[in-house]
Design an enzyme around this catalytic site. Structure first.
Site, PDB file in Angstrom:
ATOM      1  N   LYS A 188       2.484  63.959 -43.468  1.00 58.06           N
ATOM      2  CA  LYS A 188       3.315  63.294 -42.608  1.00 58.06           C
ATOM      3  C   LYS A 188       4.347  62.243 -43.050  1.00 58.06           C
ATOM      4  CE  LYS A 188       0.301  64.521 -38.725  1.00 58.06           C
ATOM      5  NZ  LYS A 188      -0.842  63.956 -37.908  1.00 58.06           N
ATOM      6  N   GLN A 198      -4.604  59.138 -36.144  1.00 60.24           N
ATOM      7  CA  GLN A 198      -4.901  60.397 -36.278  1.00 60.24           C
ATOM      8  C   GLN A 198      -6.120  60.664 -35.985  1.00 60.24           C
ATOM      9  OE1 GLN A 198      -3.034  62.628 -38.680  1.00 60.24           O
ATOM     10  NE2 GLN A 198      -4.836  64.234 -38.156  1.00 60.24           N
ATOM     11  N   ASP A 223       3.394  61.041 -30.656  1.00 61.76           N
ATOM     12  CA  ASP A 223       2.731  62.228 -30.661  1.00 61.76           C
ATOM     13  C   ASP A 223       2.691  62.739 -29.230  1.00 61.76           C
ATOM     14  OD1 ASP A 223       1.294  63.262 -33.093  1.00 61.76           O
ATOM     15  OD2 ASP A 223      -0.212  61.760 -32.638  1.00 61.76           O
TER      16      ASP A 223
END
Ligand code: NAD
Length: 288
Positions: free
Chosen positions: A52, A96, A119
């Site tokens: 990422k 995460q 997200d």
């Protein structure tokens, strides 16, 4: 001939667009900035967070990975997120997953403020997907968004198609079922308690597997009429330690119309979606 739905050509095209957009934002005083919170040292999470960061930097955005020890206390973890939520120079934040057991009770979707929730896990962002009222203020979960982008880029028709999704997680299966429904597909959402999944998948035009079991989907799930599109979300490790999907690619590929490979299919589309969401979150600051 089966069409291999590789993400590579799409990635190339979208990176170009994202670089241009990022340059425009920087010229207008906004340098897109993502913070990734990683707790512990789960090997897969280390790889995902590094990818990422690399992708953000490739398009000209900033990305920091905040790494906390496996035993990081809840107070420190929450304070870091509050700090990010309040920092006007940070435009996106992701936590995460998975979190270590002692933090897994936290309702992660509600921790990052909705305008930085790149997200797409915040209840307001999920509701926008559920109600088919997605505006530029909302962020769609990255993997489902990436799958729809991939299908559209390859001109795979979605409207009026029958779709079977296997896996009902909050990050893939459920939001993806809503997105397909919003695009006028008819969706059957299957899971570990669904009886006779093969009878469902054999009748569908598009099959998506998001289970997490290597080579689960073999020819017995397929109609054999060479008219189905198979999307493999799974990221598993095979007996040789190699990355593989849920679909037994070699056994299935010659019996379908189109199929995504692993690696090089859905995975990169997820990161592309994250970068698109980050730039959207950054662009939203321009109008403030
Ligand atoms: P999860 O563990 O939260 O959910 C798995 C789902 O599979 C559950 O809904 C469960 O009911 C279902 N399931 C389990 N066994 C089953 C069976 N035998 N038959 C039918 N359904 C079954 O998983 P997740 O977080 O949605 O991830 C699923 C897979 O997708 C994993 O391999 C994960 O690594 C991968 N993943 C990939 C990406 C990507 O970018 N490519 C993104 C997210 C997840």
């Amino acid at each position: 001939m089966t069409q291999i739905l590789s993400s590579a050509p799409i990635k190339k095209k979208i990176i170009k667009e994202l670089k241009t957009e990022c340059k425009f934002l920087i010229e207008n005083g906004i340098h897109p900035y993502l913070k990734v919170i990683l707790v512990g040292n789960n090997p897969a999470s280390l790889v995902y967070t590094a990818s990422k960061k690399k992708f953000c930097e490739k398009i000209g955005a900033k990305c920091d990975i905040i790494t906390l020890g496996e035993n990081a206390d809840q107070k420190t973890f929450l304070e870091i997120i509050t700090g990010i939520n309040q920092d006007p120079n940070v435009h996106g934040c992701i936590i995460q997953l998975p979190l270590p057991a002692h933090l897994s009770h936290l309702d992660v979707g509600k921790l990052v403020s909705e305008e930085k929730d790149v997200d797409g896990f915040h209840p307001n962002n999920l509701y926008a997907v559920l109600s088919n009222q997605i505006s530029t203020d909302h962020f769609v979960s990255c993997t489902p968004k990436g799958i729809i982008t991939l299908l559209m880029e390859y001109n795979v028709e979605i409207a009026n198609k029958r779709v079977a999704i296997i896996g009902r997680s909050m990050i893939v299966g459920k939001p993806l079922a809503c997105l397909f429904t919003n695009h006028d597909a008819t969706v059957t959402l299957c899971h570990s308690k669904t009886p006779n999944i093969r009878e469902i998948t054999k009748e569908c035009d598009i099959i998506v597997s998001a289970v997490g079991i290597a080579h689960l989907i073999d020819q017995s799930f397929i109609s054999n009429k060479k008219n189905q599109v198979v999307i493999d979300v799974g990221m598993n490790t095979d007996t040789n330690g190699q990355l593989c999907g849920d679909v037994d690619f070699e056994k299935v590929k010659d019996h379908v119309l189109a199929i995504t490979p692993v690696p090089g299919g859905v995975g990169p589309m997820t990161i592309i979606s994250l970068a698109q969401n980050l730039l959207q979150a950054s662009k939203n600051r321009l109008s403030l």
